[in-house]
Structures are given as structure tokens and as C-alpha cells.
Design a protein around this motif. Structure first.
Motif, short mmCIF file in Angstrom:
data_model
loop_
_atom_site.label_atom_id
_atom_site.label_comp_id
_atom_site.label_asym_id
_atom_site.label_seq_id
_atom_site.Cartn_x
_atom_site.Cartn_y
_atom_site.Cartn_z
N MET A 1 0.84 -1.21 0.00
CA MET A 1 0.00 0.00 0.00
C MET A 1 0.87 1.25 0.00
O MET A 1 1.91 1.29 0.66
CB MET A 1 -0.93 0.00 1.21
N HIS A 2 0.41 2.25 -0.73
CA HIS A 2 1.12 3.53 -0.83
C HIS A 2 0.20 4.63 -0.31
O HIS A 2 -0.85 4.90 -0.89
CB HIS A 2 1.51 3.79 -2.28
N ILE A 3 0.60 5.26 0.80
CA ILE A 3 -0.14 6.38 1.39
C ILE A 3 0.59 7.67 1.04
O ILE A 3 1.80 7.78 1.26
CB ILE A 3 -0.25 6.24 2.91
N MET A 4 -0.14 8.64 0.50
CA MET A 4 0.46 9.93 0.15
C MET A 4 -0.25 11.06 0.87
O MET A 4 -1.48 11.13 0.88
CB MET A 4 0.39 10.17 -1.35
N PHE A 5 0.53 11.94 1.50
CA PHE A 5 0.00 13.14 2.13
C PHE A 5 0.19 14.30 1.15
O PHE A 5 1.27 14.45 0.57
CB PHE A 5 0.73 13.44 3.44
N VAL A 6 -0.84 15.12 1.01
CA VAL A 6 -0.77 16.25 0.08
C VAL A 6 -1.25 17.52 0.75
O VAL A 6 -2.35 17.55 1.32
CB VAL A 6 -1.61 15.98 -1.19
N CYS A 7 -0.42 18.56 0.71
CA CYS A 7 -0.86 19.89 1.13
C CYS A 7 -0.60 20.85 -0.03
O CYS A 7 -0.62 20.42 -1.18
CB CYS A 7 -0.20 20.34 2.43
N THR A 8 -0.37 22.10 0.23
CA THR A 8 -0.19 23.06 -0.87
C THR A 8 1.26 23.13 -1.32
O THR A 8 1.58 22.87 -2.49
CB THR A 8 -0.68 24.46 -0.44
N GLY A 9 2.16 23.47 -0.41
CA GLY A 9 3.55 23.66 -0.80
C GLY A 9 4.46 22.48 -0.53
O GLY A 9 5.61 22.49 -0.96
N ASN A 10 3.96 21.48 0.20
CA ASN A 10 4.76 20.31 0.57
C ASN A 10 6.02 20.69 1.36
O ASN A 10 7.08 20.12 1.20
CB ASN A 10 5.15 19.50 -0.67
N ILE A 11 5.86 21.69 2.23
CA ILE A 11 6.98 22.04 3.11
C ILE A 11 6.56 22.15 4.58
O ILE A 11 7.43 22.17 5.46
CB ILE A 11 7.66 23.37 2.68
N CYS A 12 5.26 22.20 4.86
CA CYS A 12 4.82 22.39 6.26
C CYS A 12 4.03 21.19 6.78
O CYS A 12 4.52 20.42 7.60
CB CYS A 12 3.98 23.65 6.40
N ARG A 13 2.79 21.01 6.29
CA ARG A 13 1.91 19.99 6.85
C ARG A 13 2.15 18.59 6.29
O ARG A 13 2.30 17.62 7.06
CB ARG A 13 0.45 20.40 6.60
N SER A 14 2.19 18.46 4.99
CA SER A 14 2.33 17.11 4.43
C SER A 14 3.68 16.44 4.76
O SER A 14 3.71 15.22 4.96
CB SER A 14 2.10 17.11 2.92
N PRO A 15 4.78 17.20 4.87
CA PRO A 15 6.01 16.53 5.33
C PRO A 15 5.86 15.97 6.75
O PRO A 15 6.36 14.88 7.04
CB PRO A 15 7.05 17.66 5.31
N MET A 16 5.18 16.70 7.63
CA MET A 16 4.98 16.19 8.99
C MET A 16 4.10 14.94 8.96
O MET A 16 4.36 13.97 9.67
CB MET A 16 4.37 17.26 9.89
N GLY A 17 3.06 14.94 8.10
CA GLY A 17 2.24 13.75 7.96
C GLY A 17 3.04 12.56 7.48
O GLY A 17 2.95 11.46 8.02
N GLU A 18 3.86 12.80 6.45
CA GLU A 18 4.70 11.72 5.91
C GLU A 18 5.66 11.18 6.95
O GLU A 18 5.78 9.96 7.14
CB GLU A 18 5.49 12.23 4.70
#
Length: 205
Positions: A1-18
Motif C-alpha cells: 500500500m502507498h499512502i500519500m500526504f498532500v498539502c499546498t507547498g509540501n513544506i509544512c503539513r504534508s512533510p509532517m504527515g509523511e
């Protein structure tokens, strides 16, 4: 399984999710990545997000941002975003992803509902997550409306901490709901990012 987190700039929220989800699922074969709907490739994680990850023992120095493409979105099995507007952008880029793209808070609520009503199926974490995805159209009308996790970019550190705490709380809700022997537990009075117990949720693929 591949889980991907997506936000706007990929520098604040989605990196923390990943980075948080990668730590939680370190003993599985689940792949965890992230991207931004308007991300600029190869940017480092925001210093405030990096500071929060450092505080829980996660090295984010090697992280680099990516801009979401149709190929990326279609390679995922589960996409988790942070705002309803991002979901719209994701499915515009990759219409096929509409079936497995959710707000993080929404998917956490779906997982909790599924666990409480005996709807989670399968033996591995991958199978159990997929069972929630497959039942999402049935579950969605039965749960509360999801909440966005606000973008802290360019704001004070407290806003980053709030985003991190909300993200971590949702991830823990998802993963505890996927336990084979789920039990309802009272929510902590004030969930903190400072010391999430990474060893309290252990999965084998």
C-alpha cells in the motif's frame, strides 16, 4: 500500500504527515510519501516543521518537496490532504484518485466509525485500511463534517505546533482504529506533539 500526504507547498503539513506516519508504520511494507498541489520541487521542510519533528526524534534533514502530478496521485492507494480545496485540486489533476482521496480528519473519523461498528476487515494494516476506503461512500453520510487543518506557512510557531498536534491526533485515530482488538478509549484532554508514543502502535505487514 502507498499512502500519500498532500498539502499546498509540501513544506509544512504534508512533510509532517509523511514523517510521522512513516515512523508509526516503520515495521510494515506500507510506503509513505508526500507532495504539494503547488509545491516547488526540492525545497527543504519549513524550519518550524523541522523543529517539531526534531522534538520527537525524527530527522527531517533529507526531506525535499515535490509538486503533485497525475502519475504520483495514480500511484497511491490512499491520499490524505488537509483542506477541502486541496481535495478538489487533487481530483482535478487525477480524476481516478477521487475514490481514495480524503481530508485527513475525514478519514480519521471514517476509521473510528468503522472500528466502533465492526466494519474493519482484513488481517494486515493494508487490508484493514483498504476496507475503510472501500466502504467510504457508505460511511461518509453517517459521520460529522470534516475539519480542515489550517496552513501554518508564514505564521508563528504556535500555529505549526497546532497543525502538528491535529495531524498527529488524526494519525493516531486512524492507526488505533485499525487494531485487530479495537477498544474505545477516552480522548486525552490535550493531545501533544511533544512526545507521541511511537511504540504504542505496532503493526506487521
Amino acid at each position: 500500500m502507498h499512502i500519500m500526504f498532500v498539502c499546498t507547498g509540501n513544506i509544512c503539513r504534508s512533510p509532517m504527515g509523511e514523517l510521522l506516519m512513516s515512523r508509526y508504520l516503520a515495521n510494515t511494507t506500507v510506503q509513505v510519501t508526500s507532495a504539494g498541489t503547488r509545491g516547488l520541487p526540492m525545497h527543504q521542510i519549513d524550519p518550524s516543521s523541522a523543529r517539531l519533528m526534531d522534538s520527537v526524534g525524527i530527522d527531517s534533514s533529507g526531506f525535499r518537496s515535490r509538486r503533485l502530478t497525475r502519475e504520483m496521485a495514480e500511484s497511491a492507494d490512499l491520499i490524505l490532504c488537509f483542506e477541502s480545496s486541496q481535495r478538489k485540486e487533487i481530483v482535478t489533476v487525477a480524476p481516478k484518485a477521487v475514490r481514495y482521496t480524503f481530508l485527513l480528519d475525514d478519514f480519521a473519523n471514517m476509521c473510528r466509525y468503522s472500528a466502533e461498528h465492526g466494519l474493519v476487515k482484513g488481517t494486515t494494516i493494508q487490508e484493514r485500511l483498504q476496507s475503510v476506503i472501500d466502504a467510504s461512500s457508505f460511511i461518509r453520510p453517517l459521520i460529522a463534517a470534516p475539519k480542515d487543518i489550517a496552513d501554518p506557512h508564514g505564521r508563528e510557531y504556535a500555529k505549526f505546533r497546532q497543525a502538528a498536534e491535529e495531524t498527529n491526533r488524526a494519525l493516531r485515530t486512524i492507526l488505533t482504529s485499525m487494531r485487530k482488538h479495537y477498544r474505545v478509549e477516552p480522548a486525552p484532554v490535550r493531545p501533544q506533539i511533544a512526545r507521541p508514543d511511537f511504540n504504542s502502535i505496532i503493526y506487521a505487514s
